[in-house]
Design an enzyme around this catalytic site. Sequence first.
Site, short mmCIF file in Angstrom:
data_model
loop_
_atom_site.label_atom_id
_atom_site.label_comp_id
_atom_site.label_asym_id
_atom_site.label_seq_id
_atom_site.Cartn_x
_atom_site.Cartn_y
_atom_site.Cartn_z
CG HIS A 1 -0.17 -0.14 2.52
ND1 HIS A 1 -0.04 -1.36 3.15
CD2 HIS A 1 0.53 0.74 3.27
CE1 HIS A 1 0.69 -1.21 4.23
NE2 HIS A 1 1.06 0.05 4.33
CG HIS B 1 7.73 4.75 0.26
ND1 HIS B 1 7.36 5.92 0.90
CD2 HIS B 1 7.82 3.79 1.21
CE1 HIS B 1 7.24 5.68 2.20
NE2 HIS B 1 7.51 4.40 2.41
#
Length: 190
Positions: free
Chosen positions: A42, A127
Amino acid sequence: MRLFAAVLPPDDIAEELAAEVARLRRLPGAERLRWTGRPGWHFTLAFYGEVAEDLVPELSARLSRTAHRTAPFPLALEGGGQFGRGRALWTGARGDVEALRLLADRAEAAARKAGVPMGEHRRYKAHLTLARSRDAVEVRPYVGVLHEFSGRTWTVADLALVRSRLPRSGVRGEQPRYEVVERWELGGGG
């Protein structure tokens, strides 16, 4: 309750990433890294930590408004890098990364307005964590492989509030468990 706001990649994008991670895991020394599992893939927008139960309804209401104010946007997984001298390996994003950053800022502001204690604001770095290590590991070969990685674009259409349950068994390799508490469709912006 340990919570964070996130953008979750759809299943077909996770499949694509799984193939790339399988390639990375065949590199020499890959066993020295603790690889995240698909449930842990995620883009964390805002980490809230332990949130008192009585604050969750207000946080949810504010995140709902945040989602409504944010238009859907294109995103793709691309490239990669490291944090902390090889302690974390990640893949990055391309597409409307500025919209992702704005959504992260709004998710953080929603928590502050709901009374969730937040630390110092840090600029958002898009990220998705792929692996971690307790010790510094030489990850340049992995970053090199990820440099060539460029996934398909999808439309980010929702915002998720996720509960994280840390491992308690002490079994090596056990992963945190993630549970989506609520999900809100992104609106038309404004």
